[in-house]
Design an enzyme around this catalytic site. Structure first.
Site, PDB file in Angstrom:
ATOM      1  N   HIS A   1     -13.563  -2.427  -2.295  1.00 35.34           N
ATOM      2  CA  HIS A   1     -12.671  -1.973  -1.233  1.00 35.34           C
ATOM      3  C   HIS A   1     -13.026  -2.656   0.103  1.00 35.34           C
ATOM      4  CE1 HIS A   1      -9.780   1.590  -0.718  1.00 35.34           C
ATOM      5  NE2 HIS A   1      -9.797   1.052   0.499  1.00 35.34           N
TER       6      HIS A   1
ATOM      7  N   TYR B   1      -2.757   5.866  -4.283  1.00 29.84           N
ATOM      8  CA  TYR B   1      -3.937   6.736  -4.366  1.00 29.84           C
ATOM      9  C   TYR B   1      -3.508   7.994  -5.101  1.00 29.84           C
ATOM     10  CZ  TYR B   1      -6.537   4.064  -0.864  1.00 29.84           C
ATOM     11  OH  TYR B   1      -7.209   3.087  -0.196  1.00 29.84           O
TER      12      TYR B   1
ATOM     13  N   THR C   1      -5.734   2.850  -7.067  1.00 29.93           N
ATOM     14  CA  THR C   1      -7.069   2.620  -6.481  1.00 29.93           C
ATOM     15  C   THR C   1      -7.976   3.776  -6.866  1.00 29.93           C
ATOM     16  OG1 THR C   1      -6.100   1.358  -4.695  1.00 29.93           O
ATOM     17  CG2 THR C   1      -8.313   2.236  -4.317  1.00 29.93           C
TER      18      THR C   1
ATOM     19  N   LYS D   1      -7.762  -0.478  -9.583  1.00 31.83           N
ATOM     20  CA  LYS D   1      -8.463  -1.232  -8.533  1.00 31.83           C
ATOM     21  C   LYS D   1      -9.706  -0.478  -8.072  1.00 31.83           C
ATOM     22  CE  LYS D   1      -7.829  -2.909  -3.765  1.00 31.83           C
ATOM     23  NZ  LYS D   1      -8.319  -1.905  -2.815  1.00 31.83           N
TER      24      LYS D   1
ATOM     25  N   SER E   1       0.837  -1.203   0.000  1.00 30.91           N
ATOM     26  CA  SER E   1       0.000   0.000   0.000  1.00 30.91           C
ATOM     27  C   SER E   1       0.871   1.251   0.000  1.00 30.91           C
ATOM     28  CB  SER E   1      -0.889   0.009   1.244  1.00 30.91           C
ATOM     29  OG  SER E   1      -1.457   1.291   1.451  1.00 30.91           O
TER      30      SER E   1
HETATM   31  C1  FMN Z   1      -7.161  -2.390   7.149  1.00 31.31           C
HETATM   32  C2  FMN Z   1      -7.339  -2.215   5.674  1.00 31.31           C
HETATM   33  C3  FMN Z   1      -6.575  -1.285   5.003  1.00 31.31           C
HETATM   34  C4  FMN Z   1      -6.736  -1.122   3.629  1.00 31.31           C
HETATM   35  N1  FMN Z   1      -5.908  -0.249   2.997  1.00 31.31           N
HETATM   36  C5  FMN Z   1      -6.003  -0.129   1.643  1.00 31.31           C
HETATM   37  C6  FMN Z   1      -5.095   0.693   0.946  1.00 31.31           C
HETATM   38  O1  FMN Z   1      -4.200   1.302   1.525  1.00 31.31           O
HETATM   39  N2  FMN Z   1      -5.250   0.787  -0.391  1.00 31.31           N
HETATM   40  C7  FMN Z   1      -6.229   0.106  -1.081  1.00 31.31           C
HETATM   41  O2  FMN Z   1      -6.323   0.217  -2.294  1.00 31.31           O
HETATM   42  N3  FMN Z   1      -7.081  -0.704  -0.432  1.00 31.31           N
HETATM   43  C8  FMN Z   1      -6.988  -0.846   0.906  1.00 31.31           C
HETATM   44  N4  FMN Z   1      -7.832  -1.697   1.542  1.00 31.31           N
HETATM   45  C9  FMN Z   1      -8.792  -2.510   0.779  1.00 31.31           C
HETATM   46  C10 FMN Z   1      -8.169  -3.858   0.346  1.00 31.31           C
HETATM   47  O3  FMN Z   1      -7.172  -3.665  -0.632  1.00 31.31           O
HETATM   48  C11 FMN Z   1      -9.197  -4.819  -0.257  1.00 31.31           C
HETATM   49  O4  FMN Z   1      -9.898  -4.170  -1.302  1.00 31.31           O
HETATM   50  C12 FMN Z   1     -10.217  -5.371   0.742  1.00 31.31           C
HETATM   51  O5  FMN Z   1      -9.695  -5.449   2.044  1.00 31.31           O
HETATM   52  C13 FMN Z   1     -10.630  -6.757   0.257  1.00 31.31           C
HETATM   53  O6  FMN Z   1     -11.589  -7.301   1.058  1.00 31.31           O
HETATM   54  P1  FMN Z   1     -11.316  -8.404   2.226  1.00 31.31           P
HETATM   55  O7  FMN Z   1     -10.655  -7.673   3.334  1.00 31.31           O
HETATM   56  O8  FMN Z   1     -12.709  -8.835   2.556  1.00 31.31           O
HETATM   57  O9  FMN Z   1     -10.489  -9.528   1.661  1.00 31.31           O
HETATM   58  C14 FMN Z   1      -7.693  -1.885   2.922  1.00 31.31           C
HETATM   59  C15 FMN Z   1      -8.463  -2.818   3.612  1.00 31.31           C
HETATM   60  C16 FMN Z   1      -8.289  -3.004   4.971  1.00 31.31           C
HETATM   61  C17 FMN Z   1      -9.116  -4.047   5.671  1.00 31.31           C
HETATM   62  C1  COI Z   2      -5.202   4.868   4.921  1.00 32.12           C
HETATM   63  C2  COI Z   2      -6.457   4.436   4.176  1.00 32.12           C
HETATM   64  C3  COI Z   2      -6.764   5.370   3.049  1.00 32.12           C
HETATM   65  C4  COI Z   2      -6.317   3.010   3.748  1.00 32.12           C
HETATM   66  C5  COI Z   2      -7.540   2.412   3.143  1.00 32.12           C
HETATM   67  O1  COI Z   2      -7.717   2.377   1.952  1.00 32.12           O
HETATM   68  C6  COI Z   2      -8.549   1.780   3.957  1.00 32.12           C
HETATM   69  O2  COI Z   2      -8.479   1.901   5.174  1.00 32.12           O
HETATM   70  O3  COI Z   2      -9.455   1.155   3.385  1.00 32.12           O
END
Ligand code: FMN
Ligand code: COI
Length: 360
Positions: free
Chosen positions: A257, A130, A156, A233, A107
């Protein structure tokens, strides 16, 4: 504590080790969490159609994606701040992904430098971005990623800003000061600087720092500054998947997401068929959201995904036992998928077409 036998057992054990506000940040979704729940429930709308009397002695899970070979059609979704759950952070998760033959997506909000993550990793890496208002920072990151051996950029596109996540608002959630988005240090104020009672610092930070004006026309600015393929994404419609292909995207990730952005958005699994129908003959389609067992992964593959990404379960494993815990999560998912392939008489990934599932 006994060794978890399912990803849900990892959730149980891993979440118990997290401070409550971190557990909420990771586990939670946007708004009323309708999309979070619906995305899981969507898997129950499909069942597998097994074939019989097939030679299944040698199931083959290997796949090629944008020139990279993976031992299994599995990747770790980009997630911010792995050090929230374990001091070894992204380096441990990247090692775990390598051990499982899975892709690791770092990330832009990683809590370790992308170079240090690359030094620890034993498998392929991509970098997620991002679109920041300070867009020059993106060009710098793209160059650093290229130099460090990352093989693709994943932009994303479902987050013009971070959604209102009620658990984070209630907890006045902020990232603790010792955990920082080190790759952005010079470019942006810390998320912690936005911390205040009654708000989510992550949401406030994004309102200030993410560029809400970006459109398809801007993509060329980024692609002209890197040799790496650009993956988009957060696509949930055939129209946008087609636009992505027309604007030079190398792949798309069908994703809401993890239910953390537009609440009431369509579950990824429901959007997947229209998107693979529209573009899978031109560019690979990836999937994430709610994959919790091998059968879930198999259903997404049957509906056209080339690989699936998993998010939260990897952090549950990391919280349980660092690298070994994250590796155990990925191995369990891989082994469950292998069992599905053997027992459904579909020993090759190519055997997972639409006929591998039936809608209930
Ligand atoms: C704690 C957390 C942080 C995330 N941070 C990002 C991120 O920095 N960038 C991003 O594109 N998606 C982020 N996501 C979304 C994930 O890439 C992904 O789309 C999602 O978690 C998939 O679903 P799942 O957790 O049910 O497998 C985050 C998700 C979680 C749970
Ligand atoms: C720091 C956030 C923007 C990370 C993210 O994409 C999320 O928490 O779903």
């Amino acid at each position: 504590m006994s060794q978890p036998l399912t990803l849900e057992e990892f959730e149980h054990q891993g979440s118990a080790r997290m401070p409550p506000d971190v557990r909420d940040y990771i586990g939670g979704g946007a708004g009323r969490e309708q999309t979070l729940a619906a995305s899981r429930a969507a898997f129950d709308r499909f069942a597998l159609r097994p074939r019989v009397l097939v030679d299944v002695r040698a199931p083959d899970l290997s796949v090629r994606l944008l020139g990279t070979s993976l031992a299994a059609p599995i990747g770790v979704a980009p997630m911010a701040f792995h050090r929230l759950v374990h001091p070894d952070g992204e380096q441990a998760t990247a090692r775990a992904a390598g051990a499982a033959g899975a892709l690791f997506v770092t990330s832009i909000f990683a809590s370790q430098s992308l170079e240090d993550i690359a030094a620890a990793a034993s498998g392929p890496l991509w970098l997620q971005l991002y679109w920041l208002r300070r867009r020059e920072a993106l060009a710098d990151l793209a160059q650093r990623a290229e130099a460090a051996g990352y093989r693709a950029l994943m932009l994303t596109v479902d987050a013009a800003r971070v959604a209102r996540r009620l658990r984070d608002v209630r907890n006045s959630f902020s990232v603790p000061p010792h955990i920082r988005a080190v790759n952005l240090d010079a470019a942006l104020p810390e998320i912690a600087a936005y911390g205040a009672a009654g708000i989510s610092a992550i949401e406030a930070h994004s309102r200030d720092q993410f560029d809400a004006a970006v459109t398809w026309r801007d993509l060329e600015w980024l692609t002209s500054r890197t040799r790496l393929p650009l993956v988009l994404k957060g696509v949930l419609t055939a129209q946008d998947a087609l636009l992505a292909a027309e604007h030079g995207a190398a792949a798309v990730v069908v994703s809401n997401h993890g239910g953390r952005q537009l609440d009431a958005a369509v579950p990824g699994l429901i959007a997947l068929p229209e998107i693979t129908d529209a573009v899978a003959h031109r560019i690979p389609v990836l999937f994430d959201g709610g994959v919790r067992c091998g059968a879930d992964a198999a259903k997404a593959l049957a509906l056209g995904a080339r690989i699936v990404l998993v998010g939260r379960p990897v952090l549950w494993g990391l919280a349980c036992a660092g690298r070994d815990g994250a590796a155990a999560v990925l191995k369990l998912l891989r082994d469950e998928l292998e069992e599905v392939m053997v027992l459904s008489g579909r020993p090759k990934l190519a055997d997972f077409g639409r006929d591998a599932v039936v809608e209930l």
